[in-house]
Design an enzyme around this catalytic site. Sequence first.
Site, PDB file in Angstrom:
ATOM      1  N   ALA A 160       0.935  -1.299  -0.159  1.00  0.00           N
ATOM      2  CA  ALA A 160      -0.067  -0.154   0.071  1.00  0.00           C
ATOM      3  C   ALA A 160       0.949   1.090  -0.086  1.00  0.00           C
ATOM      4  CB  ALA A 160      -0.892  -0.144   1.042  1.00  0.00           C
ATOM      5  N   ARG A 302      -2.388 -20.397 -41.151  1.00  0.00           N
ATOM      6  CA  ARG A 302      -3.186 -19.585 -41.802  1.00  0.00           C
ATOM      7  C   ARG A 302      -2.608 -19.513 -43.163  1.00  0.00           C
ATOM      8  NH1 ARG A 302      -8.302 -17.208 -42.338  1.00  0.00           N
ATOM      9  NH2 ARG A 302      -8.044 -15.065 -42.986  1.00  0.00           N
ATOM     10  N   GLY A 375      -8.714 -10.716 -37.776  1.00  0.00           N
ATOM     11  CA  GLY A 375     -10.138 -10.370 -36.945  1.00  0.00           C
ATOM     12  C   GLY A 375     -10.167 -11.260 -35.808  1.00  0.00           C
ATOM     13  N   GLU A 398       4.416   0.044 -10.617  1.00  0.00           N
ATOM     14  CA  GLU A 398       5.825  -0.075 -10.162  1.00  0.00           C
ATOM     15  C   GLU A 398       6.737   0.830 -10.690  1.00  0.00           C
ATOM     16  OE1 GLU A 398       7.097  -3.985  -8.876  1.00  0.00           O
ATOM     17  OE2 GLU A 398       4.984  -4.488  -9.052  1.00  0.00           O
ATOM     18  N   SER A 401       6.631   4.309 -17.198  1.00  0.00           N
ATOM     19  CA  SER A 401       7.716   4.019 -18.285  1.00  0.00           C
ATOM     20  C   SER A 401       8.696   5.334 -18.103  1.00  0.00           C
ATOM     21  CB  SER A 401       7.227   3.977 -19.631  1.00  0.00           C
ATOM     22  OG  SER A 401       6.856   2.391 -19.787  1.00  0.00           O
TER      23      SER A 401
HETATM   24  N1  COS Z   1      17.337   2.507  -3.322  1.00  0.00           N
HETATM   25  C1  COS Z   1      17.586   3.011  -1.967  1.00  0.00           C
HETATM   26  N2  COS Z   1      17.741   4.364  -1.772  1.00  0.00           N
HETATM   27  C2  COS Z   1      17.232   5.262  -2.890  1.00  0.00           C
HETATM   28  C3  COS Z   1      16.848   4.432  -3.924  1.00  0.00           C
HETATM   29  C4  COS Z   1      16.770   3.146  -4.079  1.00  0.00           C
HETATM   30  N3  COS Z   1      16.498   2.654  -5.489  1.00  0.00           N
HETATM   31  N4  COS Z   1      16.227   5.667  -4.772  1.00  0.00           N
HETATM   32  C5  COS Z   1      16.423   6.697  -4.164  1.00  0.00           C
HETATM   33  N5  COS Z   1      16.811   6.484  -3.006  1.00  0.00           N
HETATM   34  C6  COS Z   1      17.308   7.327  -1.801  1.00  0.00           C
HETATM   35  C7  COS Z   1      18.453   8.480  -2.485  1.00  0.00           C
HETATM   36  O1  COS Z   1      19.708   8.215  -2.356  1.00  0.00           O
HETATM   37  C8  COS Z   1      17.921   9.702  -1.618  1.00  0.00           C
HETATM   38  O2  COS Z   1      18.685   9.374  -0.501  1.00  0.00           O
HETATM   39  P1  COS Z   1      19.115  10.880   0.270  1.00  0.00           P
HETATM   40  O3  COS Z   1      18.103  11.619   0.630  1.00  0.00           O
HETATM   41  O4  COS Z   1      19.870  10.212   1.518  1.00  0.00           O
HETATM   42  O5  COS Z   1      20.306  11.198  -0.789  1.00  0.00           O
HETATM   43  C9  COS Z   1      16.507   9.455  -1.233  1.00  0.00           C
HETATM   44  O6  COS Z   1      16.001   8.103  -1.495  1.00  0.00           O
HETATM   45  C10 COS Z   1      15.451  10.367  -2.187  1.00  0.00           C
HETATM   46  O7  COS Z   1      15.734  10.007  -3.659  1.00  0.00           O
HETATM   47  P2  COS Z   1      15.488  11.055  -4.561  1.00  0.00           P
HETATM   48  O8  COS Z   1      15.935  12.305  -4.531  1.00  0.00           O
HETATM   49  O9  COS Z   1      15.877  10.290  -6.079  1.00  0.00           O
HETATM   50  O10 COS Z   1      13.908  10.905  -4.693  1.00  0.00           O
HETATM   51  P3  COS Z   1      12.691  11.658  -5.712  1.00  0.00           P
HETATM   52  O11 COS Z   1      11.681  12.156  -5.038  1.00  0.00           O
HETATM   53  O12 COS Z   1      13.504  12.487  -6.769  1.00  0.00           O
HETATM   54  O13 COS Z   1      12.389   9.964  -6.704  1.00  0.00           O
HETATM   55  C11 COS Z   1      11.532   8.983  -8.317  1.00  0.00           C
HETATM   56  C12 COS Z   1      11.671  10.221  -7.770  1.00  0.00           C
HETATM   57  C13 COS Z   1      10.779   9.325  -9.400  1.00  0.00           C
HETATM   58  C14 COS Z   1      12.789   8.054  -8.670  1.00  0.00           C
HETATM   59  C15 COS Z   1      10.652   7.982  -7.295  1.00  0.00           C
HETATM   60  O14 COS Z   1       9.425   8.665  -6.436  1.00  0.00           O
HETATM   61  C16 COS Z   1      10.365   6.660  -7.841  1.00  0.00           C
HETATM   62  O15 COS Z   1      10.697   5.846  -8.318  1.00  0.00           O
HETATM   63  N6  COS Z   1       8.803   6.897  -8.235  1.00  0.00           N
HETATM   64  C17 COS Z   1       7.878   5.689  -8.936  1.00  0.00           C
HETATM   65  C18 COS Z   1       7.137   5.221  -7.657  1.00  0.00           C
HETATM   66  C19 COS Z   1       6.618   3.969  -8.047  1.00  0.00           C
HETATM   67  O16 COS Z   1       6.922   2.984  -8.642  1.00  0.00           O
HETATM   68  N7  COS Z   1       5.087   3.981  -7.775  1.00  0.00           N
HETATM   69  C20 COS Z   1       4.439   2.925  -7.993  1.00  0.00           C
HETATM   70  C21 COS Z   1       3.983   2.425  -6.784  1.00  0.00           C
HETATM   71  S1  COS Z   1       3.988   0.713  -6.631  1.00  0.00           S
HETATM   72  S2  COS Z   1       2.660   0.052  -7.856  1.00  0.00           S
END
Ligand code: COS
Length: 413
Positions: A160, A302, A375, A398, A401
């Site tokens: 969640a 086919r 079709g 997750e 793209s």
């Molecule tokens: N593993 C461990 N730590 C991570 C990490 C990873 N894969 N990715 C980022 N971090 C850490 C960073 O190092 C950073 O740490 P510090 O603050 O100590 O430097 C912190 O987390 C914040 O990272 P960042 O600045 O990259 O955060 P953002 O808010 O800019 O991240 C994205 C943006 C888009 C990359 C992120 O929000 C994301 O992956 N979004 C998609 C989420 C998703 O998959 N949603 C679907 C839900 S499940 S169906």
Amino acid sequence: MPAKSLYSKGIERAGEKFSTKIFLFGAGPAVRSMESEDVMSDASFLGWPFFEDRHRALAEGLETWCAAHLPVDHGDVDAACRGLVAALGAGEWLRHSGGETLDVRTLCLIRETLARHDGLADFAFAMQGLGMGAVSLFGTDRQRRWLDRTRAGTAIAGFALTEPASGSDVAATSTTATRVQGGWVLNGVKTWISNGGIADVYVVFARTGEEPGARGLSAFLMPADAAGLRVEERLEVMAPHPLARLSLTDVSLPQSALIGAAGEGFKVAMSVLDVFRSTVGAAALGFARRALDEAIARVKSRRIQGQALAEMQMVQGHLADMALKIDAAALLVYRAAWVKDQGATRITREAAMAKLYATEAAQEVIDMALQLHGGDGVRSGSAVERLYREIRALRIYEGASDVQRIVIARSIL
Ligand code: COS
């Protein structure tokens, strides 16, 4: 279906060089929709150096299991998912979905194989893993007791994270967890929650406010019967599976529900996604392989203008493009999985590449398979029509793209 002829034709088709067993992919009642008995999925990738013999043995065993158990009737998706979780547990496949060590190649092989036979079976397996991913990676011994149940198939898990206003932007999570005497009180709304409505336990992410943005989130283990947790709405989608919007109103959780450290929830979520994003690519790969199998069967049987579609060069060109995309996707998926299994702490870039390429490529492969069916391809209930609906969400959940593109670009800049 004559197993021996499948065996020899499979070797021929794959141009086999490696000495391990060739598997009877595509055999059995699960693939009745194919128009020809001549086609089986190419298993030559199992000879790649990413895999060990235990992976090959697992793929063979699962193939046999799938032929006997899949596909299931999707008429009642809740019942189908409950049944699939129980069956996957009884078959001991869910043992691989959680635990202290997650072998990502195994997760990918299982997802790829299940997806090729039945998308809902892949969903049921994947959500046990994703739902409990935070517990597998960061849980305490007490929290891990839930893993005994989700790995046995006697409890269903949910992840969640998403909210109405924070899907791609996890740092904008607004559900709150307020520290109180002895624990936490949670309030907020979560949406697009897979297994929402049938899950027994959720890992929920909430703002605990240690710092603004990404540094102020925490992860919690929340049983589905927690007072104040309500399933507000079941969400219907084009490829049906259990999905819901949940509300949390003064949900009380004990201190022991906190997974990892307070304020580390964003990193917990991203670490879980690092593992499971490559498995989404693997599921897409399974769908794409099935689409290619269906397309091959179609073009061999086919006939137009006195010849089989398969004899036409333009059709052959399409098949070549499909096979190329599948191999490229497989290389990226199993590269990511292998790197993680070698002990890499982060595979953010590799996982993003695997998920992005494999899901986009699978969409193209499936679209072409449908086109080659003419079709018949758009008839409700045909295998390619089902794949066409099933693949679409994988380019969104997750990490959509474009989120993967952002992640890749950041890693190279
Ligand atoms: N593993 C461990 N730590 C991570 C990490 C990873 N894969 N990715 C980022 N971090 C850490 C960073 O190092 C950073 O740490 P510090 O603050 O100590 O430097 C912190 O987390 C914040 O990272 P960042 O600045 O990259 O955060 P953002 O808010 O800019 O991240 C994205 C943006 C888009 C990359 C992120 O929000 C994301 O992956 N979004 C998609 C989420 C998703 O998959 N949603 C679907 C839900 S499940 S169906």
